[in-house]
Write a protein that holds these residues in place. Sequence first.
Motif, PDB file in Angstrom:
ATOM      1  N   GLY A 577       3.490  -2.148 -17.859  1.00  0.00           N
ATOM      2  CA  GLY A 577       3.775  -3.506 -17.437  1.00  0.00           C
ATOM      3  C   GLY A 577       5.000  -3.683 -16.584  1.00  0.00           C
ATOM      4  N   PHE A 578       5.424  -2.680 -15.827  1.00  0.00           N
ATOM      5  CA  PHE A 578       6.670  -2.842 -15.083  1.00  0.00           C
ATOM      6  C   PHE A 578       6.436  -3.152 -13.602  1.00  0.00           C
ATOM      7  CE2 PHE A 578       5.611   1.394 -13.946  1.00  0.00           C
ATOM      8  CZ  PHE A 578       6.314   1.733 -12.803  1.00  0.00           C
ATOM      9  N   ILE A 579       5.190  -3.131 -13.107  1.00  0.00           N
ATOM     10  CA  ILE A 579       4.923  -3.401 -11.700  1.00  0.00           C
ATOM     11  C   ILE A 579       4.854  -4.906 -11.469  1.00  0.00           C
ATOM     12  CG2 ILE A 579       3.280  -3.108  -9.826  1.00  0.00           C
ATOM     13  CD1 ILE A 579       2.471  -0.475 -10.999  1.00  0.00           C
ATOM     14  N   ARG A 580       5.618  -5.392 -10.495  1.00  0.00           N
ATOM     15  CA  ARG A 580       5.605  -6.814 -10.158  1.00  0.00           C
ATOM     16  C   ARG A 580       4.614  -7.119  -9.042  1.00  0.00           C
ATOM     17  NH1 ARG A 580      11.775  -6.709 -10.741  1.00  0.00           N
ATOM     18  NH2 ARG A 580      11.805  -6.221  -8.518  1.00  0.00           N
ATOM     19  N   SER A 581       4.451  -6.190  -8.100  1.00  0.00           N
ATOM     20  CA  SER A 581       3.497  -6.409  -7.012  1.00  0.00           C
ATOM     21  C   SER A 581       3.068  -5.065  -6.440  1.00  0.00           C
ATOM     22  CB  SER A 581       4.093  -7.287  -5.911  1.00  0.00           C
ATOM     23  OG  SER A 581       5.143  -6.600  -5.236  1.00  0.00           O
ATOM     24  N   LEU A 582       1.913  -5.070  -5.815  1.00  0.00           N
ATOM     25  CA  LEU A 582       1.370  -3.872  -5.181  1.00  0.00           C
ATOM     26  C   LEU A 582       0.669  -4.295  -3.899  1.00  0.00           C
ATOM     27  CD1 LEU A 582       0.492  -0.859  -5.117  1.00  0.00           C
ATOM     28  CD2 LEU A 582      -1.484  -1.525  -6.508  1.00  0.00           C
ATOM     29  N   ASP A 583       1.017  -3.644  -2.800  1.00  0.00           N
ATOM     30  CA  ASP A 583       0.411  -3.959  -1.509  1.00  0.00           C
ATOM     31  C   ASP A 583      -0.099  -2.667  -0.884  1.00  0.00           C
ATOM     32  OD1 ASP A 583      -0.444  -5.333   0.710  1.00  0.00           O
ATOM     33  OD2 ASP A 583       1.511  -5.323   1.702  1.00  0.00           O
ATOM     34  N   ILE A 584      -1.412  -2.600  -0.624  1.00  0.00           N
ATOM     35  CA  ILE A 584      -2.047  -1.419  -0.022  1.00  0.00           C
ATOM     36  C   ILE A 584      -2.589  -1.824   1.338  1.00  0.00           C
ATOM     37  CG2 ILE A 584      -3.846   0.324  -0.260  1.00  0.00           C
ATOM     38  CD1 ILE A 584      -3.757  -0.120  -3.262  1.00  0.00           C
ATOM     39  N   GLN A 585      -2.154  -1.112   2.380  1.00  0.00           N
ATOM     40  CA  GLN A 585      -2.607  -1.405   3.739  1.00  0.00           C
ATOM     41  C   GLN A 585      -3.225  -0.154   4.357  1.00  0.00           C
ATOM     42  OE1 GLN A 585       0.365  -3.152   6.273  1.00  0.00           O
ATOM     43  NE2 GLN A 585       0.597  -4.979   4.998  1.00  0.00           N
ATOM     44  N   THR A 586      -4.357  -0.359   5.024  1.00  0.00           N
ATOM     45  CA  THR A 586      -5.069   0.737   5.678  1.00  0.00           C
ATOM     46  C   THR A 586      -5.374   0.354   7.114  1.00  0.00           C
ATOM     47  OG1 THR A 586      -6.104   1.505   3.628  1.00  0.00           O
ATOM     48  CG2 THR A 586      -7.175   2.127   5.681  1.00  0.00           C
ATOM     49  N   ASP A 587      -5.118   1.292   8.027  1.00  0.00           N
ATOM     50  CA  ASP A 587      -5.508   1.154   9.430  1.00  0.00           C
ATOM     51  C   ASP A 587      -6.459   2.287   9.775  1.00  0.00           C
ATOM     52  OD1 ASP A 587      -3.660  -1.014  10.814  1.00  0.00           O
ATOM     53  OD2 ASP A 587      -2.422   0.083   9.388  1.00  0.00           O
ATOM     54  N   GLU A 588      -7.526   1.941  10.479  1.00  0.00           N
ATOM     55  CA  GLU A 588      -8.522   2.941  10.859  1.00  0.00           C
ATOM     56  C   GLU A 588      -8.945   2.719  12.300  1.00  0.00           C
ATOM     57  OE1 GLU A 588     -12.317   4.286   8.482  1.00  0.00           O
ATOM     58  OE2 GLU A 588     -12.875   2.618   9.812  1.00  0.00           O
ATOM     59  N   VAL A 589      -8.969   3.792  13.069  1.00  0.00           N
ATOM     60  CA  VAL A 589      -9.470   3.773  14.441  1.00  0.00           C
ATOM     61  C   VAL A 589     -10.527   4.861  14.562  1.00  0.00           C
ATOM     62  CG1 VAL A 589      -8.912   4.069  16.878  1.00  0.00           C
ATOM     63  CG2 VAL A 589      -7.294   2.925  15.369  1.00  0.00           C
ATOM     64  N   GLU A 590     -11.674   4.511  15.120  1.00  0.00           N
ATOM     65  CA  GLU A 590     -12.752   5.486  15.260  1.00  0.00           C
ATOM     66  C   GLU A 590     -13.421   5.291  16.619  1.00  0.00           C
ATOM     67  OE1 GLU A 590     -16.704   7.095  12.837  1.00  0.00           O
ATOM     68  OE2 GLU A 590     -15.280   5.719  11.886  1.00  0.00           O
ATOM     69  N   ALA A 591     -13.729   6.396  17.278  1.00  0.00           N
ATOM     70  CA  ALA A 591     -14.387   6.353  18.584  1.00  0.00           C
ATOM     71  C   ALA A 591     -15.396   7.487  18.684  1.00  0.00           C
ATOM     72  CB  ALA A 591     -13.362   6.465  19.717  1.00  0.00           C
ATOM     73  N   TYR A 607     -13.707  10.876  17.105  1.00  0.00           N
ATOM     74  CA  TYR A 607     -12.321  10.909  16.654  1.00  0.00           C
ATOM     75  C   TYR A 607     -12.112   9.791  15.636  1.00  0.00           C
ATOM     76  CZ  TYR A 607      -7.260  10.229  16.495  1.00  0.00           C
ATOM     77  OH  TYR A 607      -5.969  10.066  16.065  1.00  0.00           O
ATOM     78  N   GLN A 608     -11.393  10.090  14.545  1.00  0.00           N
ATOM     79  CA  GLN A 608     -11.047   9.076  13.548  1.00  0.00           C
ATOM     80  C   GLN A 608      -9.607   9.264  13.118  1.00  0.00           C
ATOM     81  OE1 GLN A 608     -12.227   9.409   9.368  1.00  0.00           O
ATOM     82  NE2 GLN A 608     -13.149   7.378   9.504  1.00  0.00           N
ATOM     83  N   TYR A 609      -8.894   8.146  13.055  1.00  0.00           N
ATOM     84  CA  TYR A 609      -7.522   8.144  12.535  1.00  0.00           C
ATOM     85  C   TYR A 609      -7.472   7.164  11.371  1.00  0.00           C
ATOM     86  CZ  TYR A 609      -2.544   7.149  12.080  1.00  0.00           C
ATOM     87  OH  TYR A 609      -1.279   6.987  11.582  1.00  0.00           O
ATOM     88  N   LEU A 610      -6.930   7.609  10.241  1.00  0.00           N
ATOM     89  CA  LEU A 610      -6.892   6.787   9.033  1.00  0.00           C
ATOM     90  C   LEU A 610      -5.525   6.928   8.387  1.00  0.00           C
ATOM     91  CD1 LEU A 610      -8.726   5.031   7.153  1.00  0.00           C
ATOM     92  CD2 LEU A 610      -9.195   7.125   5.876  1.00  0.00           C
ATOM     93  N   THR A 611      -4.880   5.803   8.124  1.00  0.00           N
ATOM     94  CA  THR A 611      -3.578   5.830   7.462  1.00  0.00           C
ATOM     95  C   THR A 611      -3.534   4.733   6.408  1.00  0.00           C
ATOM     96  OG1 THR A 611      -1.178   5.667   7.764  1.00  0.00           O
ATOM     97  CG2 THR A 611      -2.555   4.344   9.233  1.00  0.00           C
ATOM     98  N   THR A 612      -2.957   5.047   5.257  1.00  0.00           N
ATOM     99  CA  THR A 612      -2.844   4.097   4.152  1.00  0.00           C
ATOM    100  C   THR A 612      -1.442   4.149   3.575  1.00  0.00           C
ATOM    101  OG1 THR A 612      -5.187   4.305   3.563  1.00  0.00           O
ATOM    102  CG2 THR A 612      -3.720   3.436   1.886  1.00  0.00           C
TER     103      THR A 612
END
Length: 783
Positions: A577-591, A607-612
């Motif tokens: 119970g110690f987490i106050r917030s969590l934010d997960i962001q993902t960017d993806e580019v595919e061609a 080509y695919q680029y994926l970052t989280t």
Amino acid sequence: MCLVAVAFGNSLFAAAVDESRLPPPATVTVDFNRDIKPILDESCLRCHGPEKPKGGFRVDTRELALKGGDNGVAIIPGESAQSPFIHYVAHLVEDMEMPPVGKGDQLTTAQVALLRAWIDQGVVWEVSPSTNQVAFTMAPTLGWTTVKGDEHKFRELNWQKEGFNGGAEFFEFYHQPAPHSKFLLNGHALVDDYKIALTMDKTGFGFVHTGWDQYRKYYDVYGGYNTILTPAAPPPLPGDLHLDIGSAWIDFGLTLPKWPRLVLGYEYDYTRGNKSMTSWGAYPFNPNDPSIIPERNIAPTSKNIDEGAHLIKFDFDAAIHGVAIEDRFRGQFYQLNTHYTNLAARGPVAQNASQKTSYFQGANSIRLEKKFYNWLLGSAGYLYSQLNADGNFTNTATYAGAPYTGTLPQYTLERESHVFNVNSLVEPFGGLTFSAGVQSEWTRETGFGNGDLHRLPFTYAAPPLYLVTTPTALNSDHDENSISELFAVRYNQIPFTLLFAEGRLQQQKIGQSDSDIQSTDAYLDNIDFTGNRTDLRAGFTTSPWRTVSFTAHYRWYDNDSQYRNNQPPQPPGTYPGFIRSLDIQTDEVEAKLVLRPIHWFKTTLSYQYLTTDSRTDVNPASGGPVNTDSPGGSILAGESDSQTYSIALTFTPRPRFFLDMAFAYQPSSTTTAVNGAPAIVPYQGDIYSVTASGTYVLNAATDLFGSYTFSTADFAQNNYAAGQPVGIQYEQHAVQIGLARRLGKNVSAQLRYGFYKYDEPSSGGADNYIAQSVFGVISLKLP
């Protein structure tokens, strides 16, 4: 294509349709199987086949196609320009475009020209099968595989066992006693791999589909062994680790004309055997041998599984006054028994755990769909689901020869869900389509159990004090409310180009409480949180020339959750119970670029680029009264990056030669906020893979064929000072070559040779193997 209604009369459409807009008929002599059947199969039969003919119109036989539908004749032999069927597929009749907007791709000019030529040439169909037709095909096979090295690793990677293998690679018995009736029995029977399926169909009446299949999945008997940690390999698990996975089913269907389509079915799925676990046991430390690094969790562990599920299903499909109705019911009776032994689950504590779970879950969904106007399609649905489960759990922890047995003789779980959705598809003007939907979900779940369990500090405190069991009552409540919005936009009026954008938004609220009430201690936690998810994607597809096409898209995903932070963790000073917030962001580019400069060569570049990124905001937390794990605040909890480069090539330089090749390269990296710790380092590495297959027609009776696959990865981690050996470095090769020989009209034979090599330096060679196999197959067809 979905011909919802067909032909109100030839004279009406003759006056309403501008036939000058039709493409001219193709000038070739049409071959039904080559030119027409693929169009009907891909675009028509889904809605106008024998099972659910919309508008009463069917295109699965010549007789029925010429008969027309509920509103008259659609195909006029010799007069394609006057045939309503052609008007619809050429999109000349407002509100009658086929396929309807959103139901499939519009036919090309060349396809419409072929359909016109087909009608003008008399609607020639394939020859109707003769009655009482009988055919039997059998392909017996026999072979042998030798393995030098780790036989269990070979089994895991190749899904087969060394030594003898054989049986029937394929068999089929086909009987057609009448033009619209058929009987089909087919399958295969090899060592530890079986399938038999029976199909009995009568067009316009119904069907029976039944069968059984089972296959075996193998597992290696070693855990995370690594020679840097200890010079001697830990002992492997005894026996042969594998799961037998199978299914048996039977469906009864009723497909009477102008009746709803009804299907009643039963299915039994099961999984039995022993599998390896990702939770390793400790390899003992030998104080008399200073070359052995102190105890690490690298020894293999396994779990015994006995799982079965009985499934009852009922499907209902109908169309009433232009409204398509789909109803689906599923009822599942499920039972699971598991057992595992971990010799070092808690440091020097051996753990022996068993669990039994059974439940019934019933779910029913209903979906309505109606086309209100040519530019407006709407649908709505409702799902109700209820689950009732119970089970028991036993965990015997042993320390210094003394057992400490915790048990829950009975626990229960109940869950109820309601899901509503409304959707629409709109075409405000030509070329632009917009779809949108909203879904609301409510779920309520409660769980309760009581018995005697190990004291709460068992998860981190030293034995034997906290291994003692104490009376315990467990309780959990879960309430979830969410609303999701979906939308999509497509525009195709830019020459040779399609633009698209789509997205999903979700607002979620969850109230959850958990408690572990013990006579000596208590754990209480309220994990209430709210979340907002956003998932957006946009891109385009363009093909300015017949030899070139290009597709690209960008996707952005964000999941932002806010947790309650107005209560202290229970027990005080500990982890939950110690987490106050969590934010997960993902960017993806595919061609993807597809090139076909000449007719015998095609290449696809991707080509695919994926970052989280995962970011958290936390309270100060500790793993025990004196051990602080986090000072609190905002941190970048983790970051994952990967790229994938791939190229695929297809060569057919000569009619007698075919070659298909593909290459992929994927570098990736995963890091955490504490990468500086000796036990946690960046998990990063590269993966390469190559596949190739080819066929050469040596002469009219002989084909040569071969294939090659290669993959390698280097994720070896420099965390041996304090961490577990989670990294892996391996190289794998597989080669198959063979010869196929047609010995007669109904007899052919194949001879195949396979070579397999696996090298894993990160295991010190303990998992290495070299395997070879030889198999022969004879195919017989009667009469």
